[in-house]
Design an enzyme around this catalytic site. Sequence first.
Site, PDB file in Angstrom:
ATOM      1  N   ASP A  32       0.848  -1.189   0.000  1.00 13.06           N
ATOM      2  CA  ASP A  32       0.000   0.000   0.000  1.00 13.06           C
ATOM      3  C   ASP A  32       0.891   1.249   0.000  1.00 13.06           C
ATOM      4  O   ASP A  32       1.880   1.309   0.711  1.00 13.06           O
ATOM      5  CB  ASP A  32      -0.924  -0.009   1.227  1.00 13.06           C
ATOM      6  CG  ASP A  32      -2.074   0.976   1.109  1.00 13.06           C
ATOM      7  OD1 ASP A  32      -3.228   0.527   1.004  1.00 13.06           O
ATOM      8  OD2 ASP A  32      -1.815   2.201   1.120  1.00 13.06           O
ATOM      9  N   ILE A  33       0.496   2.230  -0.796  1.00 18.85           N
ATOM     10  CA  ILE A  33       1.300   3.454  -0.949  1.00 18.85           C
ATOM     11  C   ILE A  33       1.243   4.331   0.307  1.00 18.85           C
ATOM     12  O   ILE A  33       2.121   5.155   0.544  1.00 18.85           O
ATOM     13  CB  ILE A  33       0.822   4.236  -2.200  1.00 18.85           C
ATOM     14  CG1 ILE A  33       1.929   5.097  -2.780  1.00 18.85           C
ATOM     15  CG2 ILE A  33      -0.440   5.035  -1.919  1.00 18.85           C
ATOM     16  CD1 ILE A  33       1.629   5.600  -4.181  1.00 18.85           C
ATOM     17  N   ASN A  90     -12.943  -3.340   2.628  1.00 25.40           N
ATOM     18  CA  ASN A  90     -13.903  -2.240   2.681  1.00 25.40           C
ATOM     19  C   ASN A  90     -14.830  -2.337   1.476  1.00 25.40           C
ATOM     20  O   ASN A  90     -14.385  -2.663   0.379  1.00 25.40           O
ATOM     21  CB  ASN A  90     -13.167  -0.896   2.650  1.00 25.40           C
ATOM     22  CG  ASN A  90     -12.255  -0.708   3.844  1.00 25.40           C
ATOM     23  OD1 ASN A  90     -12.619  -1.062   4.963  1.00 25.40           O
ATOM     24  ND2 ASN A  90     -11.071  -0.168   3.608  1.00 25.40           N
ATOM     25  N   GLU A  98     -12.332   3.120  -1.306  1.00 25.84           N
ATOM     26  CA  GLU A  98     -11.881   4.243  -2.143  1.00 25.84           C
ATOM     27  C   GLU A  98     -11.596   3.818  -3.573  1.00 25.84           C
ATOM     28  O   GLU A  98     -11.835   4.589  -4.509  1.00 25.84           O
ATOM     29  CB  GLU A  98     -10.615   4.865  -1.536  1.00 25.84           C
ATOM     30  CG  GLU A  98     -10.874   5.607  -0.224  1.00 25.84           C
ATOM     31  CD  GLU A  98      -9.589   5.988   0.494  1.00 25.84           C
ATOM     32  OE1 GLU A  98      -8.492   5.759  -0.069  1.00 25.84           O
ATOM     33  OE2 GLU A  98      -9.686   6.489   1.626  1.00 25.84           O
ATOM     34  N   VAL A  99     -11.034   2.646  -3.746  1.00 21.84           N
ATOM     35  CA  VAL A  99     -10.666   2.189  -5.094  1.00 21.84           C
ATOM     36  C   VAL A  99     -11.648   1.096  -5.528  1.00 21.84           C
ATOM     37  O   VAL A  99     -11.770   0.061  -4.852  1.00 21.84           O
ATOM     38  CB  VAL A  99      -9.217   1.646  -5.121  1.00 21.84           C
ATOM     39  CG1 VAL A  99      -8.853   1.173  -6.529  1.00 21.84           C
ATOM     40  CG2 VAL A  99      -8.240   2.715  -4.650  1.00 21.84           C
ATOM     41  N   HIS A 103     -10.288  -5.547  -3.374  1.00 20.37           N
ATOM     42  CA  HIS A 103      -8.957  -5.766  -2.801  1.00 20.37           C
ATOM     43  C   HIS A 103      -9.067  -6.155  -1.337  1.00 20.37           C
ATOM     44  O   HIS A 103      -9.972  -5.716  -0.632  1.00 20.37           O
ATOM     45  CB  HIS A 103      -8.074  -4.524  -2.952  1.00 20.37           C
ATOM     46  CG  HIS A 103      -8.690  -3.252  -2.442  1.00 20.37           C
ATOM     47  ND1 HIS A 103      -9.615  -2.532  -3.169  1.00 20.37           N
ATOM     48  CD2 HIS A 103      -8.533  -2.577  -1.269  1.00 20.37           C
ATOM     49  CE1 HIS A 103      -9.994  -1.472  -2.473  1.00 20.37           C
ATOM     50  NE2 HIS A 103      -9.355  -1.476  -1.309  1.00 20.37           N
ATOM     51  N   HIS A 105      -6.924  -6.054   2.188  1.00 18.25           N
ATOM     52  CA  HIS A 105      -5.781  -5.484   2.900  1.00 18.25           C
ATOM     53  C   HIS A 105      -5.179  -6.553   3.808  1.00 18.25           C
ATOM     54  O   HIS A 105      -5.906  -7.300   4.466  1.00 18.25           O
ATOM     55  CB  HIS A 105      -6.224  -4.329   3.807  1.00 18.25           C
ATOM     56  CG  HIS A 105      -6.824  -3.150   3.090  1.00 18.25           C
ATOM     57  ND1 HIS A 105      -6.142  -1.976   2.886  1.00 18.25           N
ATOM     58  CD2 HIS A 105      -8.048  -2.965   2.546  1.00 18.25           C
ATOM     59  CE1 HIS A 105      -6.919  -1.107   2.260  1.00 18.25           C
ATOM     60  NE2 HIS A 105      -8.085  -1.675   2.040  1.00 18.25           N
TER      61      HIS A 105
END
Length: 121
Positions: A32-33, A90, A98-99, A103, A105
Amino acid sequence: MYDDANIFSKILKKEIPCRVIYEDVFGLAFHDINPKAPIHALVIPKGKFKNFDDFVKLATPDMIVGFHKTIENTIETLGVRSEGYRLLVNSGLNGGQEVPHFHVHILAGGPVGPMTCAHHH
Ligand code: AMP
């Protein structure tokens, strides 16, 4: 509808870079960025799934099983299995996604704390 312009779609198409942890035919794992833990990985399936519901409803059984093994192989590659980790997904407005590409985490590398909810009373 799946949005082909989302950032994880671009990462899968190698249009933008990422720090790869693990990759197989079912998915890709990268750092993760904006990490929320000492180790914060994201694992994404190789397919056009916008969220958890889409993935479960639209992916084949092979893809669903395979993607879970992608997550497990990422845990193995990171070397965090014995010390522990948190998996988090999420979804939607209330989930704070958000994206819009499904995905998972992986939070690890130290105690990740209690689960919290901003509006829990
Ligand atoms: P979510 O809120 O579950 O949709 O999580 C999206 C996650 O993607 C956040 O933790 C972001 O920090 C992360 N993220 C956004 N853009 C990138 C990127 N280009 N590379 C890696 N992680 C990213």
